[in-house]
Design an enzyme around this catalytic site. Structure first.
Site, PDB file in Angstrom:
ATOM      1  N   ARG A  62       0.884  -0.956   0.375  1.00 41.46           N
ATOM      2  CA  ARG A  62      -0.095   0.200  -0.240  1.00 41.46           C
ATOM      3  C   ARG A  62       1.107   1.418   0.148  1.00 41.46           C
ATOM      4  O   ARG A  62       1.979   1.160   0.220  1.00 41.46           O
ATOM      5  CB  ARG A  62      -0.690  -0.094   1.437  1.00 41.46           C
ATOM      6  CG  ARG A  62       0.201   0.550   2.656  1.00 41.46           C
ATOM      7  CD  ARG A  62      -1.431   0.029   3.647  1.00 41.46           C
ATOM      8  NE  ARG A  62      -2.200  -1.502   3.413  1.00 41.46           N
ATOM      9  CZ  ARG A  62      -1.712  -2.584   4.298  1.00 41.46           C
ATOM     10  NH1 ARG A  62      -0.899  -2.971   5.093  1.00 41.46           N
ATOM     11  NH2 ARG A  62      -2.800  -3.238   3.926  1.00 41.46           N
ATOM     12  N   ILE A 110       3.104   4.345   0.076  1.00 43.03           N
ATOM     13  CA  ILE A 110       4.337   4.697  -0.808  1.00 43.03           C
ATOM     14  C   ILE A 110       4.916   3.601  -1.530  1.00 43.03           C
ATOM     15  O   ILE A 110       5.485   3.487  -3.180  1.00 43.03           O
ATOM     16  CB  ILE A 110       5.316   5.283  -0.253  1.00 43.03           C
ATOM     17  CG1 ILE A 110       4.701   7.280  -0.190  1.00 43.03           C
ATOM     18  CG2 ILE A 110       6.500   5.206  -1.414  1.00 43.03           C
ATOM     19  CD1 ILE A 110       5.664   7.496   1.088  1.00 43.03           C
ATOM     20  N   ASN A 130      11.950  -0.250   0.694  1.00 37.46           N
ATOM     21  CA  ASN A 130      10.250   0.806   1.202  1.00 37.46           C
ATOM     22  C   ASN A 130      10.454   1.005   2.547  1.00 37.46           C
ATOM     23  O   ASN A 130       9.839   1.312   2.824  1.00 37.46           O
ATOM     24  CB  ASN A 130       9.337   1.246   0.094  1.00 37.46           C
ATOM     25  CG  ASN A 130       8.703   1.558   0.732  1.00 37.46           C
ATOM     26  OD1 ASN A 130       8.076   2.832   0.536  1.00 37.46           O
ATOM     27  ND2 ASN A 130       7.711   0.626   0.637  1.00 37.46           N
ATOM     28  N   GLY A 133       9.128   0.237   6.361  1.00 36.47           N
ATOM     29  CA  GLY A 133       9.557   1.109   7.595  1.00 36.47           C
ATOM     30  C   GLY A 133       7.882   1.163   8.565  1.00 36.47           C
ATOM     31  O   GLY A 133       6.955   1.191   8.197  1.00 36.47           O
ATOM     32  N   LEU A 137      10.866  10.502  24.469  1.00 38.33           N
ATOM     33  CA  LEU A 137      12.363   8.754  24.652  1.00 38.33           C
ATOM     34  C   LEU A 137      11.436   9.188  25.682  1.00 38.33           C
ATOM     35  O   LEU A 137      11.526   7.532  26.466  1.00 38.33           O
ATOM     36  CB  LEU A 137      12.781  10.177  24.279  1.00 38.33           C
ATOM     37  CG  LEU A 137      14.594   9.149  24.885  1.00 38.33           C
ATOM     38  CD1 LEU A 137      14.690   7.661  24.003  1.00 38.33           C
ATOM     39  CD2 LEU A 137      15.720  10.128  24.354  1.00 38.33           C
ATOM     40  N   ASN A 170      13.265  14.876  14.722  1.00 37.83           N
ATOM     41  CA  ASN A 170      11.346  15.456  14.735  1.00 37.83           C
ATOM     42  C   ASN A 170      11.312  14.668  16.583  1.00 37.83           C
ATOM     43  O   ASN A 170      11.127  13.969  16.818  1.00 37.83           O
ATOM     44  CB  ASN A 170      10.682  14.632  14.100  1.00 37.83           C
ATOM     45  CG  ASN A 170       8.952  15.344  13.804  1.00 37.83           C
ATOM     46  OD1 ASN A 170       9.191  16.588  14.296  1.00 37.83           O
ATOM     47  ND2 ASN A 170       8.433  14.392  13.774  1.00 37.83           N
ATOM     48  N   TYR A 212      12.523   7.006  15.179  1.00 36.63           N
ATOM     49  CA  TYR A 212      12.545   7.384  13.591  1.00 36.63           C
ATOM     50  C   TYR A 212      13.627   7.791  12.770  1.00 36.63           C
ATOM     51  O   TYR A 212      14.152   7.464  12.067  1.00 36.63           O
ATOM     52  CB  TYR A 212      11.156   7.390  12.777  1.00 36.63           C
ATOM     53  CG  TYR A 212      10.582   7.565  12.046  1.00 36.63           C
ATOM     54  CD1 TYR A 212       9.776   6.716  10.936  1.00 36.63           C
ATOM     55  CD2 TYR A 212      10.115   9.205  11.083  1.00 36.63           C
ATOM     56  CE1 TYR A 212       9.787   6.808  10.212  1.00 36.63           C
ATOM     57  CE2 TYR A 212       9.791   9.104  10.029  1.00 36.63           C
ATOM     58  CZ  TYR A 212       9.792   8.096   9.136  1.00 36.63           C
ATOM     59  OH  TYR A 212       9.376   8.021   7.984  1.00 36.63           O
ATOM     60  N   THR A 248      -1.073  10.147   2.242  1.00 35.28           N
ATOM     61  CA  THR A 248      -1.181   9.245   2.723  1.00 35.28           C
ATOM     62  C   THR A 248      -1.912   8.819   3.750  1.00 35.28           C
ATOM     63  O   THR A 248      -2.651   9.501   3.892  1.00 35.28           O
ATOM     64  CB  THR A 248       0.552   8.302   1.966  1.00 35.28           C
ATOM     65  OG1 THR A 248       0.542   8.728   4.170  1.00 35.28           O
ATOM     66  CG2 THR A 248       0.962   7.633   1.524  1.00 35.28           C
TER      67      THR A 248
END
Lengths: 451, 451
Positions: A221, A223, A292, A294, A301, A351, A357, A392
Site C-alpha cells: 500500500r 508509497i 521501502n 518502514g 523518549l 522530529n 524513527y 497517504t
C-alpha cells in the site's frame, strides 16, 4: 490520495475565497503522463564562459527533441516569452566575482517561466575543484538555487546538479527526470553525478527497466504500492514484498502490475536467507532493490517503551543491512544493479516524538553514504529518497492543524503524492543513472524544514 | 536588544495569559556570566561498551571541577534527580543494533534535566569509520540528537560531537563551550573535531585570548560589536573595523573595550593592502580574524538591479577572499591563528528575496570548507557561524508576523542575542580549539528551517 484543499482551492467559489482571505493557493503541478514530451515548451540554455557542460547538454537535449533557445525572444508585452525550463551551465565560474553571470542569465527571464517550470543549474562539485576560489564559487551556487526554488512559485522547481569532471556523458537520465513531470515534487535539491562505471542509455526511454527484475519491500500500500506500479510501468518485473498480514492488498498490487507477490516478515531471523533463496531460484539475480518497508512508533523518549525503539530500528534499518549483506554475499545483485533506500525529512532534521524513527532514517542516510564506495566496486549504485509530506492514509491521520502546516510549508504549498516518491526512485533505478550513487534526494516540494 | 515578548511572558499577568491562550512560553536561557561554574549541577556520564572517549572526558571534566555521576540517583518523587547535562560516549557503537545503548541511557533520564540542560552525544565521524555498518550507526546518531533537541524543551540544547580517532585530547574547549551558558542558543548541531596541529589549553580558561590580537570587521554595531566585546572580555586586543560612515559608533565600541578603531571600506581596491599594512606596522601579526561585515539588499531576482547583486556579493564574499589572500601572502596570520566567517541560515536553506545574500553566504560556507585544508598547513583553522533569528536593529525592522514566526520557529521559542553568536566565535577563536576547522555551526536555537 486526493488533496481536498487543493481541489477546493481550484473550484469556482474556492478560488474566490482563497484570493479574498489570502490563503495559500497551491498550483496544479505538472505530472508525467505516458506520451508527454520531455518539456512542454522551449528550453533556454545558457552558460558562463568556459563551461564544459553546455555543448554536451545541447546535443543531448536536441536529440531528445527538446526545442532549445540561446536567447529569450521578446513576448507580447515586451517581456520575454515563457519557457518550460531555464538551464544554466555554471561550471565555467572559477571565482566569486564570476557569479555575476548567474544574475545576468536569470534576472531578465525570472518571470518568463511557464507554470511548473524548471530551473537547473549545473556546476562542479566543490570537493572536485583544485582552487579554493573555484570551490567557493561553486558552493555558492547552492544559495542561489535554493532561493530561486523558494521565490519563483507556480510549481517551479529548482535544482543544482554537480557533475564531476569526466562525468559529462552521465547526465542525461537526470536532465530527463528534472525536465519532465516525474520530478513535480522535487525542488531545492543538490544532486551529485560522478563518472559512471556503466551508463547505459535505454533503447526506449519510456521503458528503461525492460527486462529488469525489481524487488520492492512494503509494497502492499501507500508509497510502496506506487513504487511497484511505476517500476512496472517502466518495464520491470516487480517482486512485491510485504508482511503476511498484508496478503490481500499485496496480491492486488502484484496482480495489477503483472508482478509477483512475496509474503515475508523481514525482521524474522531467517528472512534474509529465505528472500535470497526466492530470488536465486525464481529469478537468478535481481537488478533493482527498493528498501521501502518502514514503520513509525511515535512517543517522546521519556515515555517510549523499549519495544517501540527496537521495532522501528529493526524494521527501518537493521533488517535492511542484513538483507543487503546476504544479497551481496551470495552475488544476487546483478552488475549494474541499483539499491534504493527510503529515508525521511525526520532523519535529516530530527522530529519531536520520533527519536526512534529519526535515528533509523538518519541511519539509512549513513547506509547509503557508507555503502556507495563498496557497491561501486561491483558496478552497483545506492541512493535514497527522503520524503517530506506525502498524502497517504498515514498522513491523513495526523491532527488537522499539524497536517495543514506540514502540507503548506513548502515551495509547492501542498503535499506530494506517492507517485512523486516512486518517480524519483525510478530515476535512480534507470540503467542510465550509473553516475548517481551516494545521493539522498528529498521529495518534499522544498519543505522549509531541514537541518 | 531585548525581547519584549519574552519579558512580557515572564511577567505576572503575562504568565497567566500565555498559559490561558496556549501561546509559546519561551524559557529563560542560561547565559554565561563571569565566575559561573562550568555546569550548574551534576553531569551524568555514560558510554556504550568500548567507547574511547569516556575516560578522557571524565578526567577532563573532573579536573575542571565538574561533579560527575555514572548513574542517576533517585530523586524525591522516585524520579531521577535532575542533572545539568547528560553526556554519552557512543563511539563504541559499531552496528545499528548497538544503537539500543542510546535508548538505555537516555530513556530513564529524559525528564531529569535542569532547565537549560545540555545533551552531548560523542561519536566517530562516519567518514572515519572503516566498516559501513559502523559508519551507518554513527551517522544515525544525528537523528537521535536532533530529535532530542526538538523534544526536551525548557532551553535544553542537544549536540552531536564527532571526534576523529586520535583527536581525543582536542575536545576540552568544545565540552566547556557546550556545557556552559556560552552555547545558550546553539542546538541541534553536528560538530567535527579532528586531530589538531596545536591544541593549547589556556593558562586561564576565563581569558583564553590573553595576549592575542583579534580583527573584527563590521564591529560598530549589532553582532559585530558583540563579537568585539566578547573577544576583549576573553583577553584579546581587538581591532574594531568598520566603514568610515560608522565612525562614532565604532570609536565607542573600541574605547569601551580598550581596543583600536580602524575605519576602512573593505570593498575599496586598496583595502586589503591598507589593512595588511596597518596590521604589519601596528601589531606585527594577527591571531584572530573575524569576517563579520555583511549587508543585505533584498529583492526578488526579477526586480533586482545589478547593483544589489554586486554589492552584496562583494561585501559578503569577494572582499573576504581578497583580504584572506593578502593576509596569507604576507604571512600576517600567526601560526595557530583563527579565521572565522559569518554565514547564515539563508546560505544553507535559501530564502525568497535573497538570491544575492544566500549566494554570498553559501559562498562563505564554501570558503570555509575549501580553505580549511590550505590553512591547516600553517596551523591555522577556519570556521563559520550561521546565525538564525538574532535580535538586532536589523531584525527589529522585519514586519511583525514574519518576525514572530522567525523568532518562535525554533527549539528555544525565541530569538537569539548577538552575544550568542559572539560566544560561538570566541569558542572557535580559542587556542584550545585547534582541532576544529572546516565547521559551520548554526546559532539558531535549532531553527526548524534548513536544507
Amino acid at each position: 490520495m486526493s488533496d481536498r484543499y487543493a481541489s477546493f482551492a481550484h473550484s469556482g467559489p474556492g478560488k474566490a475565497l482563497v484570493k479574498r482571505l489570502g490563503l495559500p493557493d497551491p498550483p496544479r503541478l505538472r505530472r508525467h503522463r505516458p506520451g508527454d514530451p520531455l518539456a512542454p515548451g522551449p528550453v533556454l540554455l545558457g552558460a558562463a564562459p568556459g563551461g564544459r557542460l553546455l555543448e554536451p547538454v545541447r546535443k543531448m537535449l536536441a536529440s531528445a527533441g527538446v526545442e532549445l533557445r540561446d536567447a529569450a525572444p521578446a513576448g507580447e508585452n515586451g517581456r520575454p516569452a515563457p519557457h518550460a525550463a531555464l538551464i544554466f551551465d555554471a561550471t565555467g565560474i572559477t571565482d566569486s566575482t564570476g557569479l555575476r553571470a548567474l544574475y545576468d542569465f536569470f534576472h531578465p527571464v525570472a518571470r518568463a517561466l511557464q507554470p511548473s517550470g524548471r530551473v537547473i543549474v549545473l556546476g562542479t562539485p566543490p570537493e572536485a575543484c583544485d582552487a579554493p576560489r573555484e570551490a567557493t564559487a561553486q558552493r555558492a551556487l547552492e544559495g542561489l538555487t535554493r532561493s530561486i526554488g523558494k521565490e519563483f512559485g507556480r510549481g517551479t522547481t529548482a535544482q543544482l546538479v554537480y557533475v564531476t569532471p569526466g562525468a559529462e556523458s552521465a547526465v542525461e537520465s537526470t536532465l530527463r527526470f528534472l525536465l519532465s513531470g516525474r520530478s513535480a515534487y522535487v525542488s531545492g535539491q543538490v544532486i551529485r553525478i560522478g563518472p559512471a562505471a556503466a551508463v547505459n542509455p535505454p533503447a526506449d526511454w519510456d521503458r528503461p527497466l525492460d527486462g529488469k527484475v525489481a524487488l520492492v519491500t512494503g509494497a502492499a500500500r501507500g508509497i510502496g504500492a506506487a513504487i511497484a506500479r511505476v517500476l512496472a510501468r517502466d518495464g520491470a518485473h516487480v517482486i512485491a514484498l510485504d508482511v503476511p498480514g498484508a496478503g490481500d492488498a499485496l496480491a492486488g498490487v502484484a496482480n495489477e502490475i503483472g508482478g509477483t507477490a512475496l509474503q515475508l516478515d523481514l525482521t524474522a531471523p531467517d528472512a534474509p536467507a529465505r528472500l535470497a533463496d526466492h530470488l536465486a531460484e525464481r529469478h537468478g539475480q535481481v537488478d533493482v532493490v527498493v528498501h521501502n518497508a518502514g514503520i513509525t512508533r511515535d512517543k517522546t523518549l521519556g515515555r517510549m517503551d523499549a519495544g517501540r525503539w527496537d521495532s522501528v530500528l529493526d524494521v527501518n534499518l537493521s533488517s535492511t543491512e542484513r538483507i543487503n549483506d546476504v544479497l551481496l554475499e551470495r552475488g544476487l545483485i546483478r552488475e549494474g544493479g541499483r539499491v534504493v533506500g527510503v529515508a525521511s525529512i525526520a532523519g535529516i532534521a530530527g522530529n519531536r516524538g520520533q527519536t526512534n524513527y529519526a535515528t533509523s532514517k538518519a541511519g539509512v542516510i549513513g547506509l547509503v553514504q557508507s555503502m556507495a564506495p563498496v557497491l561501486a566496486e561491483r558496478g552497483v549504485t545506492i541512493n535514497a529518497v527522503a520524503p517530506g509530506f506525502i498524502e497517504t492514509k498515514m498522513t491523513a491521520k495526523i491532527p488537522m492543524f499539524i497536517r495543514e502546516a506540514g502540507r503548506r510549508m513548502n515551495s509547492m504549498a501542498q503535499g506530494g503524492l506517492p507517485v512523486d516518491v516512486a518517480e524519483t526512485i525510478a530515476w535512480f533505478a534507470s540503467p542510465a543513472s550509473g553516475g548517481i550513487s551516494g545521493n539522498v534526494v528529498r521529495v518534499c516540494g522544498q519543505s522549509l524544514l531541514g537541518a
